[in-house]
Design an enzyme around this catalytic site. Sequence first.
Site, mmCIF file in Angstrom:
data_model
loop_
_atom_site.group_PDB
_atom_site.id
_atom_site.type_symbol
_atom_site.label_atom_id
_atom_site.label_comp_id
_atom_site.label_asym_id
_atom_site.label_seq_id
_atom_site.Cartn_x
_atom_site.Cartn_y
_atom_site.Cartn_z
ATOM 1 N N ARG A 1 12.234 -22.123 -6.648
ATOM 2 C CA ARG A 1 13.087 -21.687 -5.547
ATOM 3 C C ARG A 1 12.878 -20.198 -5.268
ATOM 4 O O ARG A 1 12.797 -19.769 -4.116
ATOM 5 C CB ARG A 1 14.561 -21.926 -5.885
ATOM 6 C CG ARG A 1 15.019 -23.363 -5.845
ATOM 7 C CD ARG A 1 16.495 -23.449 -6.212
ATOM 8 N NE ARG A 1 16.978 -24.831 -6.222
ATOM 9 C CZ ARG A 1 18.195 -25.186 -6.571
ATOM 10 N NH1 ARG A 1 19.075 -24.259 -6.952
ATOM 11 N NH2 ARG A 1 18.560 -26.451 -6.549
ATOM 12 N N GLY B 1 16.410 -35.479 -0.258
ATOM 13 C CA GLY B 1 16.142 -36.674 -1.051
ATOM 14 C C GLY B 1 14.980 -37.525 -0.565
ATOM 15 O O GLY B 1 14.068 -37.047 0.128
ATOM 16 N N SER C 1 22.850 -39.043 -10.777
ATOM 17 C CA SER C 1 21.535 -38.408 -10.857
ATOM 18 C C SER C 1 21.514 -37.153 -11.728
ATOM 19 O O SER C 1 20.447 -36.589 -11.953
ATOM 20 C CB SER C 1 21.052 -38.041 -9.446
ATOM 21 O OG SER C 1 21.942 -37.118 -8.838
ATOM 22 N N ALA D 1 21.708 -47.030 -9.595
ATOM 23 C CA ALA D 1 22.201 -47.829 -8.471
ATOM 24 C C ALA D 1 23.561 -47.341 -7.982
ATOM 25 O O ALA D 1 23.918 -47.525 -6.810
ATOM 26 C CB ALA D 1 22.288 -49.298 -8.881
ATOM 27 N N ALA E 1 17.958 -41.659 -9.038
ATOM 28 C CA ALA E 1 19.378 -41.909 -9.302
ATOM 29 C C ALA E 1 19.556 -43.366 -9.679
ATOM 30 O O ALA E 1 18.727 -44.229 -9.364
ATOM 31 C CB ALA E 1 20.225 -41.584 -8.070
ATOM 32 N N CYS F 1 -2.978 -3.803 7.077
ATOM 33 C CA CYS F 1 -2.566 -4.006 8.465
ATOM 34 C C CYS F 1 -3.049 -2.876 9.357
ATOM 35 O O CYS F 1 -3.213 -1.738 8.928
ATOM 36 C CB CYS F 1 -1.045 -4.171 8.560
ATOM 37 S SG CYS F 1 -0.106 -2.708 8.106
ATOM 38 N N GLU G 1 0.823 -1.208 0.000
ATOM 39 C CA GLU G 1 0.000 0.000 0.000
ATOM 40 C C GLU G 1 0.860 1.263 0.000
ATOM 41 O O GLU G 1 0.548 2.244 -0.687
ATOM 42 C CB GLU G 1 -0.928 0.008 1.224
ATOM 43 C CG GLU G 1 -1.938 -1.125 1.252
ATOM 44 C CD GLU G 1 -1.456 -2.335 2.039
ATOM 45 O OE1 GLU G 1 -2.296 -2.994 2.676
ATOM 46 O OE2 GLU G 1 -0.227 -2.612 2.034
#
Length: 367
Positions: free
Chosen positions: A186, A298, A170, A166, A164, A77, A54
Amino acid sequence: MTPDDRRHMAHALGLGRRGMGQCWPNPAVGCVIVRDGRVVGRGWTQPGGRPHAETVALDMAGGAARGATAYVTLEPCAHHGQTPPCCAALVAAGIARVVAPIADSDPRVDGQGFDHLRKHGVEVTTGIGAEQALLDHAGFFMRVSQQRPWVTLKLAMTLDGRIATATGESKWITGPTARGAVHALRASHDAVMVGAGTARSDDPQLTVRGFGPHRQPVRVVVSRLIDVPLMSQLAQSAKDVPLWLCHGPEARSELRSAWEGVGARLIPCQITGGRIDPRAMLRSLGAEGLTRVFCEGGGQLAGSLLMHDLVDELHVFSAGMALGAEGYPGIGALGVARLDEAPRFQLVDVSPAGKDIHHVWRRSKNG
């Protein structure tokens, strides 16, 4: 309510979203001031939470605010903090009408802003754009009502749910378009969170890149023993970009001192069943002011959050490959024995992300 009201509120909501991830612990509010059908001022909550939307819009409008309508995405507010209350500023500027979709559930406001406006002769209209406003402010409201931030879980997986091979390889399962979308996600959150395993294996930066100057999200690492290498990218950048370590009481004192020495902040957390209690951890993060947390895994951390019903939104990026049963699963053990015990989500959106698919799910209203 008129079509113009809906249009100007949509404009204000879009402006407010520009502040997501930038203004915590304050809500990301947008404001548009309209006089005689023309926008004379607009603004959104600035980085760090001040000035408020505002204030920015009123400063732009100047004298044109007198007799105008202010479209604000949350009840103005009513409390004196580091800045005067916005409801008083709107009255002082001569605003004739305020359109706001919803009330502010913060006990310091909770209807008092609307009451102040009406008391001083300002017309107040509510309800327009309420559904979108509730979603946009969900993290702020959740911190008020449940003392924890909104949690978004990101999963980048193969068609068979693997993150990923074995051998642990990844990078990269998904392509550059999907990775760009992750940076945008993010940017709209207060913090990015990973487990200790991801921090060790990937050595990530967890920063927002490709968006120009930006208030970086807090990097949160959940590590009961703080067993993350001190030579990692996270440690080396801790004095430049905030790094918080959520740890258990058994973390060694020398490790705590070492991490504090490189600039990290330590968040002690309760242990349940030999692991950090995710609900208590999120309450600790909420107490620090976080309203929106973006979890990037993970598998064990993802499983823990899902098991405790703490995931509010899922962003799943699916790549057109399969790794088989020997690959690492994207979600750790949930202890589900019957289908009616499984966490359930409602599909919100599906879209292409380059050669991958991006689907968005939110917590199911039916449990």
